[in-house]
Design a protein around this motif. Sequence first.
Motif, PDB file in Angstrom:
ATOM      1  N   GLU A 263       5.857  -3.089  -4.563  1.00 57.52           N
ATOM      2  CA  GLU A 263       5.809  -2.368  -3.297  1.00 57.52           C
ATOM      3  C   GLU A 263       7.005  -1.421  -3.209  1.00 57.52           C
ATOM      4  O   GLU A 263       7.979  -1.528  -3.949  1.00 57.52           O
ATOM      5  CB  GLU A 263       5.827  -3.354  -2.128  1.00 57.52           C
ATOM      6  CG  GLU A 263       4.641  -4.298  -2.103  1.00 57.52           C
ATOM      7  CD  GLU A 263       3.328  -3.580  -1.858  1.00 57.52           C
ATOM      8  OE1 GLU A 263       3.362  -2.502  -1.223  1.00 57.52           O
ATOM      9  OE2 GLU A 263       2.285  -4.085  -2.296  1.00 57.52           O
ATOM     10  N   GLY A 264       6.939  -0.491  -2.273  1.00 59.95           N
ATOM     11  CA  GLY A 264       8.047   0.421  -2.061  1.00 59.95           C
ATOM     12  C   GLY A 264       7.735   1.820  -2.536  1.00 59.95           C
ATOM     13  O   GLY A 264       6.585   2.151  -2.851  1.00 59.95           O
ATOM     14  N   ASP A 265       8.765   2.652  -2.606  1.00 60.52           N
ATOM     15  CA  ASP A 265       8.573   4.053  -2.978  1.00 60.52           C
ATOM     16  C   ASP A 265       9.440   4.456  -4.164  1.00 60.52           C
ATOM     17  O   ASP A 265       9.662   5.632  -4.418  1.00 60.52           O
ATOM     18  CB  ASP A 265       8.866   4.958  -1.791  1.00 60.52           C
ATOM     19  CG  ASP A 265      10.268   4.750  -1.216  1.00 60.52           C
ATOM     20  OD1 ASP A 265      11.038   3.939  -1.799  1.00 60.52           O
ATOM     21  OD2 ASP A 265      10.590   5.392  -0.200  1.00 60.52           O
ATOM     22  N   ARG A 294       5.542   8.837  -4.416  1.00 68.33           N
ATOM     23  CA  ARG A 294       6.651   8.344  -5.236  1.00 68.33           C
ATOM     24  C   ARG A 294       6.519   8.960  -6.623  1.00 68.33           C
ATOM     25  O   ARG A 294       5.415   9.213  -7.105  1.00 68.33           O
ATOM     26  CB  ARG A 294       6.639   6.816  -5.313  1.00 68.33           C
ATOM     27  CG  ARG A 294       5.371   6.239  -5.883  1.00 68.33           C
ATOM     28  CD  ARG A 294       5.204   4.740  -5.582  1.00 68.33           C
ATOM     29  NE  ARG A 294       6.254   3.899  -6.130  1.00 68.33           N
ATOM     30  CZ  ARG A 294       6.245   2.566  -6.051  1.00 68.33           C
ATOM     31  NH1 ARG A 294       5.230   1.942  -5.454  1.00 68.33           N
ATOM     32  NH2 ARG A 294       7.233   1.856  -6.551  1.00 68.33           N
TER      33      ARG A 294
END
Length: 398
Positions: A263-265, A294
């Motif tokens: 998860e995340g960018d 991303r």
Amino acid sequence: MLSEQSVPVVRATLPAIGANIGEIAERFYTRLFADRPELLRDLFNRGNQASGEQQKALAGSIAAFAAALIEHPDTRPDVMLSRIANKHASLGITADQYKLVHRHLFAAIGEVLGDAVTPEVAAAWDEVYWLMANALIAIEARLYQAAGTAEGDVWRTMEIAGRQEETADAVSLELRTTDGSPTGSFRPGQYVSVQVELPDGARQIRQYSLSRTSTGTLWRITVKRVRDGAGPEGEVSSWLHENARVGDTINVSRPFGDLVLPEGDGPLLLASAGIGVTPMLSMLHHLADEAADRPVTVIHADRAPFDHPHRDEQRRLVETIPGARMHLWYEEGLEHAPEASHGRADATGLELPEDVTAYLCGPLPFMRAVRGDLIRQGVPAQAIHYEVFGPDLWLGGE
């Protein structure tokens, strides 16, 4: 961690165990299959047994775990354990099977090392074994719980809903439940085990990545036909290519695997070769579906453009993701792919963000080469993750 009394014993005997671990592993499997022949017929990969790769993988994992206990006593090699545990869960391994393995493994150690296995040595290595086994049992229990299934109860019958020839040696199969219920979700990058009954009655199992995000009603796997060598190496892939048709049913496990999209960018590097493209496709589908913003660097290497499974699909996905860029290498056929480079993948010239997380899947030489390129560029080893289908021979060669 190892007890104080076992540390010096394991340290002193590790060279001898390591020098003979290949023979120990071979004798272990001989004993195990003589006692329980159904395990070779219906659980273990007969091709990997015939080639000796499974013996090398077992030897490498035991030696690596013991060395880690000695060299880093305050930590545990959780990455290695997680990879093994996910494979075990996809096969439906249960805790009681570790007792069977223990019995035959320690009998094999005694046969190979003889009088060198004193009660003190046996006790120390018994501790090593159960530290590793109990860690795996605990991880596998959590995996079964997360999958919503009882220990070992991972199998269900699924129907082939679609078949697509991707290349001369790769075919995609779409799978759905037989009662029309949802297939269930999975994390991008995970795989399933597929069990088929062969002409001799054996029920052999292989793992295949889910190569597209779940639609809720369909899963997709892509199977490369293994043709190299003689014997049973490619018996499951060949059976699926020759026999799996729309409307047929096969046994499929719940999804497992720890090479999953984070998860995340943060920036990503997705590197694949050959059929190793399949988990990367699942990740790219997820990024496209989520309209991810991303940076994504995509690397793929293959023998030729026409051998590249899902080539057009992969290109379309990269074009859909704003921050994605693709780099291709082919050994031949560049007249059909002018955007590609000739030869094997070379990541040394790529501009990568400092905080990139890399995911690798493909033949072991490819992954080792790309990993080396990335480390030389300053990518930390802990930021580089990989997936191996079949025995994990990386440990034995590190």
